[in-house]
Design a protein around this motif. Structure first.
Motif, PDB file in Angstrom:
ATOM      1  N   ASP A 117       0.824  -1.203   0.000  1.00  0.00           N
ATOM      2  CA  ASP A 117       0.000   0.000   0.000  1.00  0.00           C
ATOM      3  C   ASP A 117       0.862   1.259   0.000  1.00  0.00           C
ATOM      4  OD1 ASP A 117      -2.280  -1.532   0.000  1.00  0.00           O
ATOM      5  OD2 ASP A 117      -2.580  -1.434   2.176  1.00  0.00           O
ATOM      6  N   GLY A 118       1.977   1.219   0.736  1.00  0.00           N
ATOM      7  CA  GLY A 118       2.863   2.377   0.746  1.00  0.00           C
ATOM      8  C   GLY A 118       3.477   2.624  -0.620  1.00  0.00           C
ATOM      9  N   GLY A 119       3.899   1.545  -1.270  1.00  0.00           N
ATOM     10  CA  GLY A 119       4.448   1.682  -2.607  1.00  0.00           C
ATOM     11  C   GLY A 119       3.428   2.181  -3.594  1.00  0.00           C
ATOM     12  N   ALA A 120       2.175   1.742  -3.424  1.00  0.00           N
ATOM     13  CA  ALA A 120       1.115   2.181  -4.322  1.00  0.00           C
ATOM     14  C   ALA A 120       0.863   3.676  -4.186  1.00  0.00           C
ATOM     15  CB  ALA A 120      -0.164   1.403  -4.034  1.00  0.00           C
ATOM     16  N   SER A 121       0.865   4.186  -2.953  1.00  0.00           N
ATOM     17  CA  SER A 121       0.641   5.622  -2.737  1.00  0.00           C
ATOM     18  C   SER A 121       1.743   6.447  -3.384  1.00  0.00           C
ATOM     19  CB  SER A 121       0.572   5.917  -1.233  1.00  0.00           C
ATOM     20  OG  SER A 121      -0.533   5.263  -0.645  1.00  0.00           O
ATOM     21  N   ALA A 122       3.005   5.997  -3.211  1.00  0.00           N
ATOM     22  CA  ALA A 122       4.127   6.737  -3.793  1.00  0.00           C
ATOM     23  C   ALA A 122       4.077   6.684  -5.321  1.00  0.00           C
ATOM     24  CB  ALA A 122       5.441   6.161  -3.283  1.00  0.00           C
ATOM     25  N   ALA A 127       3.205   9.354 -10.586  1.00  0.00           N
ATOM     26  CA  ALA A 127       2.553   9.412 -11.896  1.00  0.00           C
ATOM     27  C   ALA A 127       1.727  10.680 -12.050  1.00  0.00           C
ATOM     28  CB  ALA A 127       1.681   8.172 -12.089  1.00  0.00           C
ATOM     29  N   ALA A 128       1.127  11.135 -10.949  1.00  0.00           N
ATOM     30  CA  ALA A 128       0.320  12.352 -11.003  1.00  0.00           C
ATOM     31  C   ALA A 128       1.169  13.574 -11.327  1.00  0.00           C
ATOM     32  CB  ALA A 128      -0.409  12.557  -9.674  1.00  0.00           C
ATOM     33  N   THR A 129       2.448  13.578 -10.921  1.00  0.00           N
ATOM     34  CA  THR A 129       3.327  14.708 -11.258  1.00  0.00           C
ATOM     35  C   THR A 129       3.759  14.664 -12.720  1.00  0.00           C
ATOM     36  OG1 THR A 129       5.414  13.576 -10.689  1.00  0.00           O
ATOM     37  CG2 THR A 129       4.235  14.696  -8.898  1.00  0.00           C
ATOM     38  N   GLN A 130       3.769  13.468 -13.319  1.00  0.00           N
ATOM     39  CA  GLN A 130       4.242  13.325 -14.691  1.00  0.00           C
ATOM     40  C   GLN A 130       3.193  13.729 -15.727  1.00  0.00           C
ATOM     41  OE1 GLN A 130       5.224   9.090 -14.061  1.00  0.00           O
ATOM     42  NE2 GLN A 130       7.221   9.567 -14.924  1.00  0.00           N
ATOM     43  N   ARG A 131       1.939  13.464 -15.437  1.00  0.00           N
ATOM     44  CA  ARG A 131       0.895  13.673 -16.452  1.00  0.00           C
ATOM     45  C   ARG A 131       0.818  15.118 -16.943  1.00  0.00           C
ATOM     46  NH1 ARG A 131      -1.916  10.212 -12.775  1.00  0.00           N
ATOM     47  NH2 ARG A 131      -1.863   8.063 -13.547  1.00  0.00           N
ATOM     48  N   PRO A 132       0.898  16.133 -16.066  1.00  0.00           N
ATOM     49  CA  PRO A 132       0.856  17.514 -16.574  1.00  0.00           C
ATOM     50  C   PRO A 132       2.006  17.840 -17.530  1.00  0.00           C
ATOM     51  CG  PRO A 132       0.404  17.486 -14.222  1.00  0.00           C
ATOM     52  CD  PRO A 132       0.867  16.108 -14.590  1.00  0.00           C
ATOM     53  N   ASP A 267      10.198   0.775  -6.452  1.00  0.00           N
ATOM     54  CA  ASP A 267      11.402   1.295  -5.794  1.00  0.00           C
ATOM     55  C   ASP A 267      12.455   1.765  -6.794  1.00  0.00           C
ATOM     56  OD1 ASP A 267      10.381   0.722  -3.290  1.00  0.00           O
ATOM     57  OD2 ASP A 267      11.301  -1.275  -3.212  1.00  0.00           O
ATOM     58  N   TYR A 268      12.296   1.411  -8.065  1.00  0.00           N
ATOM     59  CA  TYR A 268      13.320   1.707  -9.071  1.00  0.00           C
ATOM     60  C   TYR A 268      13.569   3.203  -9.202  1.00  0.00           C
ATOM     61  CZ  TYR A 268      15.545   1.836 -13.704  1.00  0.00           C
ATOM     62  OH  TYR A 268      16.388   2.069 -14.756  1.00  0.00           O
ATOM     63  N   VAL A 269      12.493   3.999  -9.203  1.00  0.00           N
ATOM     64  CA  VAL A 269      12.635   5.445  -9.385  1.00  0.00           C
ATOM     65  C   VAL A 269      13.469   6.039  -8.267  1.00  0.00           C
ATOM     66  CG1 VAL A 269      11.411   7.642  -9.488  1.00  0.00           C
ATOM     67  CG2 VAL A 269      10.527   5.664 -10.724  1.00  0.00           C
ATOM     68  N   GLY A 270      13.221   5.595  -7.042  1.00  0.00           N
ATOM     69  CA  GLY A 270      13.995   6.102  -5.915  1.00  0.00           C
ATOM     70  C   GLY A 270      15.458   5.727  -6.008  1.00  0.00           C
ATOM     71  N   ALA A 271      15.748   4.518  -6.480  1.00  0.00           N
ATOM     72  CA  ALA A 271      17.137   4.089  -6.616  1.00  0.00           C
ATOM     73  C   ALA A 271      17.865   4.906  -7.673  1.00  0.00           C
ATOM     74  CB  ALA A 271      17.193   2.598  -6.955  1.00  0.00           C
TER      75      ALA A 271
END
Length: 427
Positions: A117-122, A127-132, A267-271
């Motif tokens: 659930d934590g990974g899903a929220s992140a 993704a919400a920041t990317q769409r605009p 987790d890939y994006v954070g790494a």
């Protein structure tokens, strides 16, 4: 700039631009410049694609990039790759028995998976920041994700599908770009170790490079040496903080097609964005046109230490089984490692170096160099040839504020002429 092939006399080449590095970024820069009419010489201490470009998965990604300059470059590259691949195919279809190997450009798309659930929220927030910014990012539940990837674990809290992600065969792409550059008059010198600078105007301007195969006099020198760019730029007189960041990949034996996209955990994006020097792993699984499955990814800063460590391999394999339980028992036929060109502010460097006129850079892409190569080549060529660039050049400048704290002090006085020799750094 003069048109045509670089001149050579007595182990000395005269060109408009010398490109240090025959990986995919250097190849893209060379082709773009040669297509614009510049005389180009590419030098590399090894062979084409002999470094980072030969050690990657060939990813062309927008999915792992948040809003900003790197995403803009990735989006530009996504626009350029299909036309570039078609041009190269047409240019190179004659000259080799059976034609030039296919670039294997595959618009397969990417799937990012969160199992908590934590990974899903992140993941949802990212993704919400990317769409605009124009990124196509489609949320999927577990059923939707498994419809795209039937072998995926049922333990999916959320997945995001990125249809614009793609893959290419990086070695073939590099060789194709260089072959195209040669057809436009470029010279490629392999086995040519850079040993020092050629300087003009009392040492105040870079006027080429000395190499183990002779001098290359040029109005501009573009350092595109991947993780070795820090060494080369230091040798030439204006150090750039590019460090090697090691990664390892597992390769399975050929399998029936069972992974259809690039699939990776949230987790890939954070790494990717981390500056931590210690080992980090995140799960990336994808297939190739030959039928093998590639499993990554790891990141650690250990200098140029190429030793494979069992701990890293074990973590990669365990991560792959978490996403694709059906891979249990699939043989791994080999593993290999490579070095990504890491820059502390996580942005490529592309453009002139204000500390030393004549010096240019095209480096620091870390793991994104394959995908970003066409846009990098276009940007450097636009700037060198006096054209209006499609991207914001200031964002990738050596002089950008985010890079300033990591640069050595600007040159206080002209450099002395470097005597050359065998101990210098190389691309």
């Amino acid at each position: 700039m003069a048109q045509g092939t670089p001149r050579t006399t007595a182990s000395r080449w005269v060109a408009d631009v010398a490109v240090v590095g025959a990986g995919i970024v250097g190849a893209a820069v060379a082709r773009a410049l040669a297509a614009g009419g510049a005389r180009v010489v590419v030098v590399d201490r090894s062979e084409a694609a002999g470094g980072t470009s030969g050690s990657g998965e060939g990813n062309l990604l927008v999915s792992d990039k948040g809003p900003g300059a790197e995403l803009a470059m990735a989006q530009r590259a996504v626009q350029l790759w299909p036309a570039l691949a078609a041009e190269l195919r047409e240019e190179l279809r004659t000259g080799l028995p059976g034609g030039f190997p296919d670039l294997e450009l595959e618009p397969k798309g990417g799937l990012v998976v969160a199992t908590t659930d934590g990974g899903a929220s992140a993941l949802r927030a990212f993704a919400a920041t990317q769409r605009p910014a124009g990124v196509h990012a489609v949320e999927l539940d577990a059923a939707g994700a498994r419809a795209l990837e039937p072998g995926l674990t049922p333990e999916v809290a959320l997945a995001v599908h990125y249809p614009d992600d793609a893959q290419v065969q990086p070695v073939v792409a590099t060789e194709a770009l260089l072959a195209s550059a040669r057809r436009r008059g470029a010279v490629v010198l392999t086995g040519a170790q850079v040993t020092g600078p050629l300087l003009a105007e009392g040492g105040a301007r870079l006027a080429g490079v000395r190499t183990s195969r002779g001098d290359v006099a040029a109005g501009a020198v573009v350092v595109a040496a991947g993780p070795w760019s820090g060494e080369v730029s230091s040798l030439l007189g204006a150090p750039l903080p590019v460090l090697p960041r090691r990664g390892v990949i597992l390769v399975t034996t050929r399998q029936p097609h069972q992974v259809f996209r690039k699939v990776y955990d949230a987790d890939y994006v954070g790494a990717v964005g981390s500056g931590d020097a210690d080992l980090q792993t995140s799960t990336v699984v994808e297939s190739t046109a030959s039928g093998t499955i590639l499993i990554g990814s790891s990141r650690e800063r250990v200098g140029f230490d190429g030793a494979l460590r069992v701990e890293v391999l074990r973590r990669l394999a365990a991560g792959a089984l978490t996403l694709f339980p059906g891979l249990a028992g699939v043989p791994v036929m080999r593993s290999y490692g490579g070095f990504r060109p890491y820059v502390p502010d996580h942005l490529p460097v592309a453009g002139p170096d204000p500390r030393l006129p004549g010096l240019w850079h095209a480096t620091g892409h870390e793991g994104a160099g394959i995908g970003l190569a066409p846009a990098t080549g276009e940007l450097v060529a636009d700037l060198l040839l006096g054209r209006e660039p499609a991207l914001d050049a200031a964002a990738f400048s050596v002089a950008r504020p985010s890079l300033a704290p990591h640069l050595a002090e600007p040159l206080a006085e002209p450099l002395a002429e470097h005597p050359g020799g065998s101990g210098g750094a190389a691309a």
